[in-house]
Design an enzyme around this catalytic site. Structure first.
Site, PDB file in Angstrom:
ATOM      1  CE  LYS A  15      43.838  45.821  42.680  1.00  0.00           C
ATOM      2  NZ  LYS A  15      43.895  44.354  42.823  1.00  0.00           N
ATOM      3  NE  ARG A  89      43.158  44.775  37.053  1.00  0.00           N
ATOM      4  CZ  ARG A  89      42.439  45.176  38.098  1.00  0.00           C
ATOM      5  NH1 ARG A  89      42.148  46.436  38.261  1.00  0.00           N
ATOM      6  NH2 ARG A  89      42.024  44.295  38.991  1.00  0.00           N
ATOM      7  NE  ARG A 128      35.989  39.707  45.292  1.00  0.00           N
ATOM      8  CZ  ARG A 128      36.982  40.238  44.600  1.00  0.00           C
ATOM      9  NH1 ARG A 128      37.467  41.424  44.923  1.00  0.00           N
ATOM     10  NH2 ARG A 128      37.500  39.592  43.579  1.00  0.00           N
ATOM     11  NE  ARG A 130      34.316  41.214  41.762  1.00  0.00           N
ATOM     12  CZ  ARG A 130      35.467  41.861  41.846  1.00  0.00           C
ATOM     13  NH1 ARG A 130      35.643  42.811  42.723  1.00  0.00           N
ATOM     14  NH2 ARG A 130      36.450  41.554  41.023  1.00  0.00           N
ATOM     15  NE  ARG A 141      39.670  38.469  38.786  1.00  0.00           N
ATOM     16  CZ  ARG A 141      38.956  38.437  39.913  1.00  0.00           C
ATOM     17  NH1 ARG A 141      38.117  37.437  40.134  1.00  0.00           N
ATOM     18  NH2 ARG A 141      39.056  39.388  40.789  1.00  0.00           N
TER      19      ARG A 141
HETATM   20  P1  B4P Z   1      39.162  43.417  47.420  1.00  0.00           P
HETATM   21  O1  B4P Z   1      39.438  44.647  48.216  1.00  0.00           O
HETATM   22  O2  B4P Z   1      37.821  43.296  46.771  1.00  0.00           O
HETATM   23  O3  B4P Z   1      40.324  43.125  46.330  1.00  0.00           O
HETATM   24  P2  B4P Z   1      40.819  43.898  45.030  1.00  0.00           P
HETATM   25  O4  B4P Z   1      42.313  43.819  45.088  1.00  0.00           O
HETATM   26  O5  B4P Z   1      40.226  45.272  44.935  1.00  0.00           O
HETATM   27  O6  B4P Z   1      40.174  42.963  43.892  1.00  0.00           O
HETATM   28  P3  B4P Z   1      40.171  42.896  42.314  1.00  0.00           P
HETATM   29  O7  B4P Z   1      41.540  43.223  41.785  1.00  0.00           O
HETATM   30  O8  B4P Z   1      39.639  41.539  42.031  1.00  0.00           O
HETATM   31  O9  B4P Z   1      39.086  43.895  41.802  1.00  0.00           O
HETATM   32  P4  B4P Z   1      38.855  44.988  40.648  1.00  0.00           P
HETATM   33  O10 B4P Z   1      37.506  45.505  40.923  1.00  0.00           O
HETATM   34  O11 B4P Z   1      39.989  45.984  40.624  1.00  0.00           O
HETATM   35  O12 B4P Z   1      39.396  42.187  48.419  1.00  0.00           O
HETATM   36  C1  B4P Z   1      39.110  40.851  48.046  1.00  0.00           C
HETATM   37  C2  B4P Z   1      38.346  40.138  49.157  1.00  0.00           C
HETATM   38  O13 B4P Z   1      39.183  39.999  50.306  1.00  0.00           O
HETATM   39  C3  B4P Z   1      37.089  40.879  49.652  1.00  0.00           C
HETATM   40  O14 B4P Z   1      36.085  39.942  49.919  1.00  0.00           O
HETATM   41  C4  B4P Z   1      37.539  41.561  50.952  1.00  0.00           C
HETATM   42  O15 B4P Z   1      36.482  41.722  51.864  1.00  0.00           O
HETATM   43  C5  B4P Z   1      38.563  40.569  51.458  1.00  0.00           C
HETATM   44  N1  B4P Z   1      39.637  41.193  52.216  1.00  0.00           N
HETATM   45  C6  B4P Z   1      40.277  42.359  51.903  1.00  0.00           C
HETATM   46  N2  B4P Z   1      41.248  42.617  52.816  1.00  0.00           N
HETATM   47  C7  B4P Z   1      41.206  41.567  53.712  1.00  0.00           C
HETATM   48  C8  B4P Z   1      41.989  41.250  54.892  1.00  0.00           C
HETATM   49  N3  B4P Z   1      42.981  42.035  55.321  1.00  0.00           N
HETATM   50  N4  B4P Z   1      41.701  40.097  55.538  1.00  0.00           N
HETATM   51  C9  B4P Z   1      40.707  39.276  55.103  1.00  0.00           C
HETATM   52  N5  B4P Z   1      39.935  39.535  54.004  1.00  0.00           N
HETATM   53  C10 B4P Z   1      40.202  40.666  53.330  1.00  0.00           C
HETATM   54  O16 B4P Z   1      38.887  44.215  39.228  1.00  0.00           O
HETATM   55  C11 B4P Z   1      37.864  43.391  38.721  1.00  0.00           C
HETATM   56  C12 B4P Z   1      37.926  43.223  37.188  1.00  0.00           C
HETATM   57  O17 B4P Z   1      37.641  44.496  36.539  1.00  0.00           O
HETATM   58  C13 B4P Z   1      39.271  42.828  36.575  1.00  0.00           C
HETATM   59  O18 B4P Z   1      39.492  41.430  36.614  1.00  0.00           O
HETATM   60  C14 B4P Z   1      39.125  43.364  35.118  1.00  0.00           C
HETATM   61  O19 B4P Z   1      38.348  42.499  34.309  1.00  0.00           O
HETATM   62  C15 B4P Z   1      38.346  44.643  35.313  1.00  0.00           C
HETATM   63  N6  B4P Z   1      39.226  45.828  35.394  1.00  0.00           N
HETATM   64  C16 B4P Z   1      39.354  46.655  36.492  1.00  0.00           C
HETATM   65  N7  B4P Z   1      40.237  47.630  36.255  1.00  0.00           N
HETATM   66  C17 B4P Z   1      40.709  47.430  34.990  1.00  0.00           C
HETATM   67  C18 B4P Z   1      41.679  48.116  34.187  1.00  0.00           C
HETATM   68  N8  B4P Z   1      42.352  49.184  34.639  1.00  0.00           N
HETATM   69  N9  B4P Z   1      41.913  47.646  32.936  1.00  0.00           N
HETATM   70  C19 B4P Z   1      41.250  46.577  32.465  1.00  0.00           C
HETATM   71  N10 B4P Z   1      40.325  45.872  33.180  1.00  0.00           N
HETATM   72  C20 B4P Z   1      40.060  46.302  34.443  1.00  0.00           C
END
Ligand code: B4P
Length: 183
Positions: A15, A89, A128, A130, A141
């Protein structure tokens, strides 16, 4: 292309990656609750202190805390396009977003659901690396996603807004699929 968007999908689906690229190429404001929360943690604010432990366990930060952040960000929008990445979420977050958008007269145009198998999600998150990306936390998660976030799929399907996009393959291939789906 539609430019008032929500991005939905399991953790690690890409995302944040896709949202950053699309917002740059299509002049939308990128609002990532994950990035905003990590910003608070890095700044050592009271809010960040409260969020840090919760995030590192792979749980969701409280709806009230996330809503406070989103509300102030949405009220500062300038009338252009926006992409909410990782928010809502939970169903209560989605319900709270509705009056906010109605007040701003900026309805959602589409909800993009990025879909990917668990094995690939886990592999992507482990590479990644983190603070919240170790295997036990990742599994938690994914469970939290299924229990609290996946009900939003039906919520937005019922509203006729949901667009599902397969998230496997290269970053560029996924971007092209999203752009095509939003035409
Ligand atoms: P990302 O792009 O980092 O994935 P994401 O879906 O955004 O991750 P996530 O859901 O964990 O993050 P968020 O910050 O929202 O991609 C993952 C990895 O894959 C990266 O290394 C990227 O480079 C790689 N990648 C991407 N596309 C690729 C492809 N096509 N091919 C190969 N590699 C690829 O959430 C983090 C935390 O914040 C949650 O767990 C929660 O605790 C909190 N949080 C956030 N929003 C919240 C909300 N609304 N309510 C409550 N808690 C919340």
């Amino acid at each position: 292309m539609k430019t008032r968007l929500l991005f939905l999908g399991p953790p690690g689906a890409g995302k944040g990656t896709q949202a950053a690229g699309l917002c740059e190429s299509h002049a939308m404001k990128h609002l990532s609750t994950g990035d905003l929360l990590r910003g608070e943690v890095a700044a050592g604010s009271e809010l960040g202190k409260e969020a840090e432990a919760v995030m590192n366990r792979g749980e969701l930060v409280s709806d009230a805390l996330v809503l406070a952040i989103v509300e102030s960000q949405m009220k500062a929008l300038d009338g252009g396009g926006w992409l909410l990445d990782g928010f809502p979420r939970t169903v209560p977050q989605a319900e709270a977003l509705e009056p906010l958008l109605a007040q701003l007269r900026q309805p959602i145009e589409a909800v993009v659901l990025l879909e990917l198998d668990d094995a690939v999600l886990i592999e992507r998150m482990l590479s990644r690396g983190r603070a919240d990306d170790n295997e036990a936390v990742i599994r938690n998660r994914l469970e939290v996603y299924r229990e609290k976030t996946a009900p939003l799929i039906d919520y937005y399907k019922t509203l006729g807004l949901l667009i599902s996009v397969p998230a496997e393959g290269s970053v560029d291939a996924v971007t092209q699929r999203i752009i095509k789906a939003l035409d």
